[in-house]
Design a protein around this motif. Sequence first.
Motif, PDB file in Angstrom:
ATOM      1  N   ASP A 127       2.259   1.500  -3.692  1.00 56.72           N
ATOM      2  CA  ASP A 127       1.335   1.861  -4.772  1.00 56.72           C
ATOM      3  C   ASP A 127       0.551   3.140  -4.470  1.00 56.72           C
ATOM      4  OD1 ASP A 127      -0.770   1.182  -3.078  1.00 56.72           O
ATOM      5  OD2 ASP A 127      -1.228  -0.699  -4.108  1.00 56.72           O
ATOM      6  N   ARG A 143       0.817  -1.219   0.000  1.00 56.62           N
ATOM      7  CA  ARG A 143       0.000   0.000   0.000  1.00 56.62           C
ATOM      8  C   ARG A 143       0.852   1.271   0.000  1.00 56.62           C
ATOM      9  NH1 ARG A 143      -2.881  -4.010   1.530  1.00 56.62           N
ATOM     10  NH2 ARG A 143      -5.149  -3.984   1.395  1.00 56.62           N
ATOM     11  N   ARG A 155      -1.570   3.911  -2.018  1.00 56.86           N
ATOM     12  CA  ARG A 155      -2.782   3.898  -1.205  1.00 56.86           C
ATOM     13  C   ARG A 155      -2.491   4.484   0.175  1.00 56.86           C
ATOM     14  NH1 ARG A 155      -4.925  -2.140  -1.639  1.00 56.86           N
ATOM     15  NH2 ARG A 155      -2.812  -2.514  -2.422  1.00 56.86           N
TER      16      ARG A 155
END
Lengths: 491, 491
Positions: free
Chosen positions: B35, B32, B37
Amino acid sequence: MPVPPLPVDLSGIRLDPQQGLARQLYQALRERILDGRLQSRTRLPASRDLAGLLGISRNTVTRAFDQLYAEGYIEGRIGAGTYVAELSAATRPSAVPAIQAQSPATQSAALQLLQSHHLSPPLSGAPRAFRVGVPAFDLFPFEIWARLSARFWRKPSLARLGYGDPAGDLQLRELIAAYLRNSRGLHCDPAQIVVTSGSQQAISLCAQLLVTPGARVALENPGYRAAGHALAIAGAQLCGVAVDDQGLDTAALERIEDCRLLYLTPSHQYPTGVTLSLERRLQLLEWAQRNDGLIIEDDYDGEYRYSGTPLAPLAALDRQGRVLYVGTFCKIAFPALRLGYLLLPPALAEAFARRRALDMRHSEIGTQAVMAEFIAAGHFQRHIRRMRSAARSRRDALLAGWPQNVPGCAPLPVVEAGLHLCVRVDSLARERQLISAAAQVGVEISALSSYWLPDSSTPEDQRAGLVLGFAAVPEGQIDEALLALRRAWRI
Amino acid sequence: MPVPPLPVDLSGIRLDPQQGLARQLYQALRERILDGRLQSRTRLPASRDLAGLLGISRNTVTRAFDQLYAEGYIEGRIGAGTYVAELSAATRPSAVPAIQAQSPATQSAALQLLQSHHLSPPLSGAPRAFRVGVPAFDLFPFEIWARLSARFWRKPSLARLGYGDPAGDLQLRELIAAYLRNSRGLHCDPAQIVVTSGSQQAISLCAQLLVTPGARVALENPGYRAAGHALAIAGAQLCGVAVDDQGLDTAALERIEDCRLLYLTPSHQYPTGVTLSLERRLQLLEWAQRNDGLIIEDDYDGEYRYSGTPLAPLAALDRQGRVLYVGTFCKIAFPALRLGYLLLPPALAEAFARRRALDMRHSEIGTQAVMAEFIAAGHFQRHIRRMRSAARSRRDALLAGWPQNVPGCAPLPVVEAGLHLCVRVDSLARERQLISAAAQVGVEISALSSYWLPDSSTPEDQRAGLVLGFAAVPEGQIDEALLALRRAWRI
C-alpha cells in the motif's frame, strides 16, 4: 387333455425358465401388441390354455395379464374373454428400427461440440511411472479413513442426511478456511468457500457462471487442456498466452483486446512447472482491475514445494475481489476422492452456491464429513508432510536415475515444486519416438505437444517435450522404469 | 541496551503472541509494501533491531524476511542491508477498498440470472412432518453401510483410486442395468448408464447438453421447479403444459410450436401425484418421433407403488432412442447420498460421459463402490421392500388422521404411489392461511402454488393447494403433527 388350437399365433413365444416367467410373457405380449402382430380387439387365449401351451402355471399367465391390463394393453370382462385394447393408430408406435442411424439430438451446439471433439481422459487404472497428475496415494492412511467412515455411518445425525447446504458441509468449510489461512496466507471466511467435486468442477462452475458465449478467455499455452475444454464448452473463445521462465507472459495478455477472464496455474504452471513471479502476479491483478476482469487461480498442487518458500497466491494479494481460487484434496489424498473447493470473492459466493444447487444440490455428505474429521483430528496436516516428503524422494529418484544426454532431449530442469517435471525435446518427431518407445516397455510419458491449444502460433517443433509425473509410484518402481527406458531408448 | 530509532516507522505493527509470529510480521510488512507505506528502496531495520523493537526473537524476523525475499518484496545483499524491492508503479496495486461495491462479474447472463433470481432450496435439517421429497431414511441400515464402507476403505484397489470412468464405476453400472431390467422392464446395457450426483445432476446434464439457448422446452405445470431452473439456466424458454387426471395434457403439448424437448415425471407427477396413462405415454413417443424430439423421463419415486401395478416407463416403450430416463437412489436411501443415474439412448451415452468428465471427472469412488456392494449383497432390494412398506404405513397414518372437512380444502385424494400427496385448496389466501398456521405449530406443508411457472395462465386461485410428504417421519410423529394441525386450524 389335448391343448385346443389357439385363436392367435403365439407360437413364437419362448420363455427362459431361469428368468421371471410372468415378466417374460408380459413383455412378449406387449411387444406383439405394440408392433401390430396382435391387432386391437383380438381375443387372447384363456389363461388356462395359454399356460398349457407354454408349459407354465396358470398363475403366471394371470400375473402377466394383470400387468397388461393395468397398463391398458388388454381389456376384459369376467366371462367374456380377454381382448387386445383399442390403441389408436396415432398412438401405436410404428415399427421402426430400435435406434435411428442418426442421433436425433442435433439441436444443441454443446452436444455437437462434444460429439465431434475427442478429449483424452486422464489415464485410469493402477498408477504407473511416470503418470502425470497423480500423487503418492499408495501412502494414504486408508485404515484411518476406514475407521472414520465407519464411525460416521454408524450413527449419523439424521439432520445431515436430508438435503444439505449447496456450498458444502459447514464444518468442512470452516476447516478449509482455517487451512487456507494458516498454510496459504489467505484471509477468508467459510461463507466464501464452495465445496466442489474436485478442481475440475470448480473450473467448470467458473466457466458456466462467468463465460458469456463468444467472450474471450485467456489461458496459459501450453496449459491444462481440461480447463480449456470446460471453458470452450461454455462458449468461450480461448486465447492462449505464452509461458516463459517467469510464468504467463503478461505483456502478451495485455495485447489481447476485450478479454476479461483469465485462467492460470501460478504456483506451478501446468505443465511446464514454472512458478509465476511476484512482479507478474501484481501485473495480473492490475490487469484485472483495469479490465474489470476476473482471474481463476488454480492452485492444484500448491502443497508440494521442496525448496524456496512458496509465493503468496494471487488470491492472497487480491484486494478487489477479482480472484477465484481453486484448491483440491485430490493431490493430497487421491484423485477418485473428487473433493475440492473454490474460495470466492464475497460478491460471487452466493451465486456459485445457487448454481451448484441446480447442478447437483450438493456433494455427498459422507465424504465431506469424513474429510472434516480427518482434518480436525490432525491427520490431514500430518499426511501433507508425509506426501511432500514422499514426492521429494520420488523426484530425487527420477533426477538421480534419469539418463544423461538423451539425444534430442534437454537436460532435466531444477524441480522445486509439484508432482511432475517437463523437459523440452528438439522436435515433434523425436517426442513421438521417445514416448512410443517408452510405452512399449510399459512406461507412461505424456507429450508436451498435447498441452497446446490447436491453433497455437508456436512452431510445431518448439511444442515438443516430455512431461513426467514422478510421484505416482515408489522409488523402486521409478528405478525399474528408468532401467526400462534406457533399454528402450538404447542409451 | 536501548533500542535504536528505526529508519522507518513500523510502530503500528502489533503481533498477537498466540499466533504464528513470523507469518504475522511477514503479512504486516507485505501490506505496508503493497500500500506504499514502505516505499521502494526504503532500507529496512536490521533483523536484530526489529526483533528488539517488537519483543520477538531474531530468528522470527529472519523467517519473515526470508519469505518476503522469496516473494520478491525485499532485496538485500550480505553486509549491505535489506531494502524494499523496486515494484513498478504499474504493478503495485493501488489502495482500493477490499471489495468493490459492484460485483465485477456482470459479464455473464447466467450469473445475472442466478443473482436476480431466488430459488428456494429444499428444506434441510432433521426431517419433520410433512416434508416433501424425503423418504423414511430413519430406517436406512446404517450399520450395514458403515460395515461395507469400512471394508472398502480398508483395502481399496489402487486401480480404483486414480481417475476413473466419467460414466461411473462399471460394477455399479452393471448392477443398475440389471435392476432396471428386473424391476422396471428396461432393456439396457451398462454402456447406456451414466452415474450422476442424484437426479438433479442428471436433469442438469440433459439441460446443458440438449438445450440450445432460446429453444422451447416443455414441462409439466405445476411441476418440479428445480428441473425448470436447470433448463432455464441453460437458456431454455420454458413452456408449461397443463396436467389433468391422466397426467400431462398431450393436446396442449401438441399446440406448442417448434418444441423438441420435454421434461416430465410420468410415474407419479410432481407435485400432483397423477400417473400418466398408457394412451398419453404412447402419444408422447409419437410426438417425439414427429418432432425429432427427446423426452426426459424423471422416475424420481418409481419404486413407491402401493396398489395397482406400475405402468411401463416411457423408456421401456421407446423404440427410437428418444427417451432419457432419470433414476435416483436418494429416495430409497437418503437425499444426502447424492447418487442417481441416467439411462441414455445409445447414441447419446458417449457425449454425456464426456460432458460429465469436463464437469467433474466422475463421482467419488467410495459411494459408488459401497452402493455396488449394497446392491450385490441383496441389501438394496430388501431395503426397497422395507421402504415401500414403511411409506405405505405412514401414508395410512396421514390418511386416517387427516381432519375431515377442513374448510376450503378438498378431500384427500386416493394415494396409490409416491411419497407425497396433493390436495386442492379454494384460494391462494386460504392456502397461505393454512400453511402459516401449520408452520406456527412446527408442521411443514408446501404450497402447491409454489410449483407453478411464474407466467402461468391458470387463474391464481386454481393454483392453490397443499403438498404433504408423508414418508419423512414415523407414524407417531405423523399423529402428533395431525393433532397439532387440528389445534392450529381450529377444527
